[in-house]
Each structure stands twice: as C-alpha cells, then as structure tokens.
Design an enzyme around this catalytic site. Structure first.
Site, PDB file in Angstrom:
ATOM      1  N   SER A 141       0.860  -1.197   0.000  1.00  0.00           N
ATOM      2  CA  SER A 141       0.000   0.000   0.000  1.00  0.00           C
ATOM      3  C   SER A 141       0.888   1.236   0.000  1.00  0.00           C
ATOM      4  CB  SER A 141      -0.859   0.021   1.274  1.00  0.00           C
ATOM      5  OG  SER A 141      -1.519   1.261   1.416  1.00  0.00           O
ATOM      6  N   TYR A 154      -1.846   0.064  10.936  1.00  0.00           N
ATOM      7  CA  TYR A 154      -2.049  -0.390   9.552  1.00  0.00           C
ATOM      8  C   TYR A 154      -0.825  -0.013   8.712  1.00  0.00           C
ATOM      9  CZ  TYR A 154      -3.769  -0.949   4.824  1.00  0.00           C
ATOM     10  OH  TYR A 154      -3.893  -1.332   3.502  1.00  0.00           O
TER      11      TYR A 154
HETATM   12  P1  NDP Z   1     -11.645  -5.993   0.814  1.00  0.00           P
HETATM   13  O1  NDP Z   1     -12.100  -5.804   2.223  1.00  0.00           O
HETATM   14  O2  NDP Z   1     -12.620  -5.764  -0.270  1.00  0.00           O
HETATM   15  O3  NDP Z   1     -10.994  -7.459   0.655  1.00  0.00           O
HETATM   16  C1  NDP Z   1     -10.166  -8.001   1.647  1.00  0.00           C
HETATM   17  C2  NDP Z   1     -10.023  -9.489   1.409  1.00  0.00           C
HETATM   18  O4  NDP Z   1      -9.142 -10.045   2.395  1.00  0.00           O
HETATM   19  C3  NDP Z   1     -11.351 -10.216   1.524  1.00  0.00           C
HETATM   20  O5  NDP Z   1     -11.440 -11.139   0.470  1.00  0.00           O
HETATM   21  C4  NDP Z   1     -11.249 -10.953   2.856  1.00  0.00           C
HETATM   22  O6  NDP Z   1     -11.970 -12.173   2.766  1.00  0.00           O
HETATM   23  C5  NDP Z   1      -9.747 -11.224   2.920  1.00  0.00           C
HETATM   24  N1  NDP Z   1      -9.289 -11.482   4.279  1.00  0.00           N
HETATM   25  C6  NDP Z   1      -9.291 -10.646   5.340  1.00  0.00           C
HETATM   26  N2  NDP Z   1      -8.835 -11.277   6.427  1.00  0.00           N
HETATM   27  C7  NDP Z   1      -8.527 -12.549   6.046  1.00  0.00           C
HETATM   28  C8  NDP Z   1      -8.024 -13.693   6.714  1.00  0.00           C
HETATM   29  N3  NDP Z   1      -7.733 -13.664   8.033  1.00  0.00           N
HETATM   30  N4  NDP Z   1      -7.822 -14.833   6.020  1.00  0.00           N
HETATM   31  C9  NDP Z   1      -8.126 -14.883   4.697  1.00  0.00           C
HETATM   32  N5  NDP Z   1      -8.611 -13.833   3.993  1.00  0.00           N
HETATM   33  C10 NDP Z   1      -8.815 -12.689   4.674  1.00  0.00           C
HETATM   34  O7  NDP Z   1     -10.388  -5.017   0.636  1.00  0.00           O
HETATM   35  P2  NDP Z   1      -9.356  -4.812  -0.570  1.00  0.00           P
HETATM   36  O8  NDP Z   1      -9.675  -5.653  -1.718  1.00  0.00           O
HETATM   37  O9  NDP Z   1      -9.235  -3.357  -0.763  1.00  0.00           O
HETATM   38  O10 NDP Z   1      -8.017  -5.306   0.147  1.00  0.00           O
HETATM   39  C11 NDP Z   1      -7.126  -6.248  -0.422  1.00  0.00           C
HETATM   40  C12 NDP Z   1      -5.703  -5.856  -0.052  1.00  0.00           C
HETATM   41  O11 NDP Z   1      -5.400  -4.594  -0.635  1.00  0.00           O
HETATM   42  C13 NDP Z   1      -5.437  -5.706   1.439  1.00  0.00           C
HETATM   43  O12 NDP Z   1      -4.173  -6.280   1.737  1.00  0.00           O
HETATM   44  C14 NDP Z   1      -5.393  -4.191   1.636  1.00  0.00           C
HETATM   45  O13 NDP Z   1      -4.600  -3.823   2.747  1.00  0.00           O
HETATM   46  C15 NDP Z   1      -4.766  -3.770   0.325  1.00  0.00           C
HETATM   47  N6  NDP Z   1      -4.953  -2.382  -0.061  1.00  0.00           N
HETATM   48  C16 NDP Z   1      -6.212  -1.854  -0.178  1.00  0.00           C
HETATM   49  C17 NDP Z   1      -6.365  -0.526  -0.556  1.00  0.00           C
HETATM   50  C18 NDP Z   1      -7.702   0.132  -0.628  1.00  0.00           C
HETATM   51  O14 NDP Z   1      -7.759   1.390  -0.619  1.00  0.00           O
HETATM   52  N7  NDP Z   1      -8.813  -0.607  -0.743  1.00  0.00           N
HETATM   53  C19 NDP Z   1      -5.195   0.290  -0.905  1.00  0.00           C
HETATM   54  C20 NDP Z   1      -3.932  -0.361  -0.724  1.00  0.00           C
HETATM   55  C21 NDP Z   1      -3.831  -1.660  -0.339  1.00  0.00           C
HETATM   56  P3  NDP Z   1     -12.829 -12.861   3.926  1.00  0.00           P
HETATM   57  O15 NDP Z   1     -13.380 -11.771   4.795  1.00  0.00           O
HETATM   58  O16 NDP Z   1     -13.868 -13.644   3.169  1.00  0.00           O
HETATM   59  O17 NDP Z   1     -11.838 -13.740   4.628  1.00  0.00           O
HETATM   60  C1  8X3 Z   2      -5.132   1.401   1.835  1.00  0.00           C
HETATM   61  C2  8X3 Z   2      -4.996   2.793   1.345  1.00  0.00           C
HETATM   62  O1  8X3 Z   2      -4.521   5.160   2.116  1.00  0.00           O
HETATM   63  O2  8X3 Z   2      -6.304   3.978   3.252  1.00  0.00           O
HETATM   64  O3  8X3 Z   2      -3.905   0.785   2.035  1.00  0.00           O
HETATM   65  O4  8X3 Z   2      -4.035   3.395   3.660  1.00  0.00           O
HETATM   66  S1  8X3 Z   2      -4.954   3.872   2.668  1.00  0.00           S
END
Ligand code: NDP
Ligand code: 8X3
Length: 254
Positions: A141, A154
């Site tokens: 991120s 985070y």
């Molecule tokens: P979502 O909440 O839409 O998806 C998160 C996913 O992670 C879900 O599929 C969830 O599935 C899974 N997950 C969470 N905890 C667990 C666990 N303990 N075991 C297995 N699976 C798990 O968020 P995003 O798609 O945005 O996030 C995906 C990644 O991208 C993360 O690492 C996030 O930090 C990163 N990210 C997101 C950004 C944003 O602005 N959205 C920006 C930068 C990075 P389930 O609950 O079914 O287990």
């Molecule tokens: C997710 C993006 O800017 O909320 O990693 O941290 S931010």
C-alpha cells in the site's frame, strides 16, 4: 509470459482486489485457487467465472499457520503446483491515535497483513523452488511508503510488507522465483467498510468528490507483473488514482 494453465493462488479472493484478480487471471486461462474465509462468496465467484475457468475455492484463515499448511498441502493434484501467489488478504481496523486504539484491532491487522502473508509464503515457496519457477506478488500500500494520522498500526503492517518483499527478493535473487509488491493508493472496495466496522456512510465518505482506483485497476497491474518475460522482475509498483498526490493529499471536487 502467458497465463494459460498457470496455477494462481489468490488470498483474499472473496472481495475487492482479490476478486478482481480472480476475474483478470481467469480470463487469461489461468487455473485458480481462490482463498478467503467466506465460503459463500467464494462459491458466488466460482459460479460467476463459469465452467470455462478451472477454480478451486479454499476456505482459509491466513492467520492460522496450521490451517494454511493443511489447506495448501491438501490441494488436489491439478492445483498443487502453484506458479503465482498473490498475497492479497488484508485489512485495516480503526483510525484512532494509539492511546485510543483497540488491542484486538492491532492483533487482527498484524496477524493478517504480516503474519498471514508469511504463513502462506512459507507454505508455497518450497514447491516453487523445487519446480524452478514462481511469482510471489504481495499487495502492499502507499501506507507502507508513508504513514498518515490514525494509520499507525495499519501503516506499520504495510511498511512490514514492503520490508519483507525487499528481504525475500534478496533471499531468492538468482533463483527463478520473482518477488514483487504492488502498492495501491485509494481503491474503492470493502476496505473502508471493514476499517470502520461496518459504518457504510463513513466508508463512502472516504471517496467523496474523487475517483478512486477500482479493484480491476489493481488487478490489471498485478496481471502485468505476473506476465513479464521470465528475466524481468517488476520489483515494486506504486499505483495511485489521478486525484491522489500522497497518502494525505487528495484533490476533491466540492
Ligand atoms: P476488501 O475488504 O474488499 O478485501 C479483503 C479481502 O481479504 C477479503 O477477500 C477478505 O476475505 C480477505 N481477508 C481478510 N482477512 C482474512 C483472513 N484472516 N484470512 C483470509 N482472507 C482474509 O479489501 P481490498 O480488496 O481493498 O483489500 C485487499 C488488499 O489490498 C489488502 O491487503 C489491503 O490492505 C490492500 N490495499 C487496499 C487498498 C484500498 O484502498 N482498498 C489500498 C492499498 C492496499 P474474507 O473476509 O472472506 O476472509
Ligand atoms: C489502503 C490505502 O490510504 O487507506 O492501504 O491506507 S490507505
């Protein structure tokens, strides 16, 4: 490098970026192992992808090292030789200063974003080394490049993902294993809903007056990383919406 018949394990495939990766790799003919905790969601995605994509849903909590080893070790033969690991499962919880933070939120973030990534990588890497090929693509991120107010734990987990990616790249340099990180800025998924413990209005307000990235935008970047020629390793990619200048600078229409 083509995706046809490559076996791709995507963690956090039940939502957002992971779900979009399933679609993107599925369209290119990859065989998919889709891992997450929500079984019903994985079933929905498998149905949506249809019979032309070979999918194995894997109900898995990446925080549990024993379950990770058992689930990945027990994959059916035709899904066992994982070529691409997308370490995407992750979450944020809360936006409070440290003295108001919840221990349970901190543990969930550290256990998922850092230790979960390690558990899955440790289980998948030996097979990649044995077969002499493999890509590990971590989803970091912008929060791993710069901290922001309230982001404390985070941001620390994503800085750890960045440090782990660099360390792993050194460990496997000279082997055919490529280690990369794709580091997005603001992406509209369920991320903010999870961060604010289900407060939909607060989650929506994060993206007010600007066009965030979509899960598909990030999946496109991850697919790009996985499909470079074998001698090319995209080590790190920072991907921001046009309106975002840094972790804290976002231009919004009023
Ligand atoms: P979502 O909440 O839409 O998806 C998160 C996913 O992670 C879900 O599929 C969830 O599935 C899974 N997950 C969470 N905890 C667990 C666990 N303990 N075991 C297995 N699976 C798990 O968020 P995003 O798609 O945005 O996030 C995906 C990644 O991208 C993360 O690492 C996030 O930090 C990163 N990210 C997101 C950004 C944003 O602005 N959205 C920006 C930068 C990075 P389930 O609950 O079914 O287990
Ligand atoms: C997710 C993006 O800017 O909320 O990693 O941290 S931010």
């Amino acid at each position: 490098m083509d995706c046809k018949d490559r076996i791709v394990l995507i963690t956090g495939a039940s939502s957002g970026i992971g779900r979009a990766c399933a679609r993107a790799f599925g369209r290119k003919g990859a065989r998919l192992v889709l891992a997450a905790r929500r079984r019903d969601r994985l079933g929905e995605i498998a149905s949506e992808l249809g019979a032309q994509v070979d999918v194995h849903p894997l109900v898995l909590d990446v925080r549990d090292p024993v379950a990770v080893e058992r689930a990945i070790g027990g994959l059916p033969e035709r899904f066992r030789a994982i070529d691409v690991l997308v370490n995407n499962a992750g979450l944020s919880r809360g936006l409070e200063p440290v003295h108001e933070g919840l221990l349970s939120d901190w543990e969930e973030m550290i256990d998922t974003n850092v230790k979960g990534l390690l558990h899955v990588s440790k289980t998948v890497l030996p097979g990649m080394l044995e077969r002499g090929r493999g890509d590990v693509i971590n989803v970091g991120s912008i929060a791993g490049h710069e901290s922001y107010p309230g982001g404390n734990v985070y941001c620390a987990t994503k800085a750890a993902v960045r440090a782990l990616t660099a360390g792993m790249r050194m460990d496997y340099a000279g082997t055919p294993i490529r280690i990369s990180t794709v580091d997005p800025g603001m992406v509209e998924t369920e991320f903010s809903l999870v961060r604010f413990h289900g407060d939909a209005e607060r989650a929506k307000s994060v993206y007010r007056g600007m066009k965030p990235l979509s899960g598909e935008d990030v999946a496109d970047a991850i697919l790009y990383v996985a499909t470079r020629p074998a001698h090319v390793n995209v080590a790190e990619m920072l991907l921001l919406p046009e309106a975002q200048g840094s972790a804290t600078i976002v231009r919004r229409e009023t």
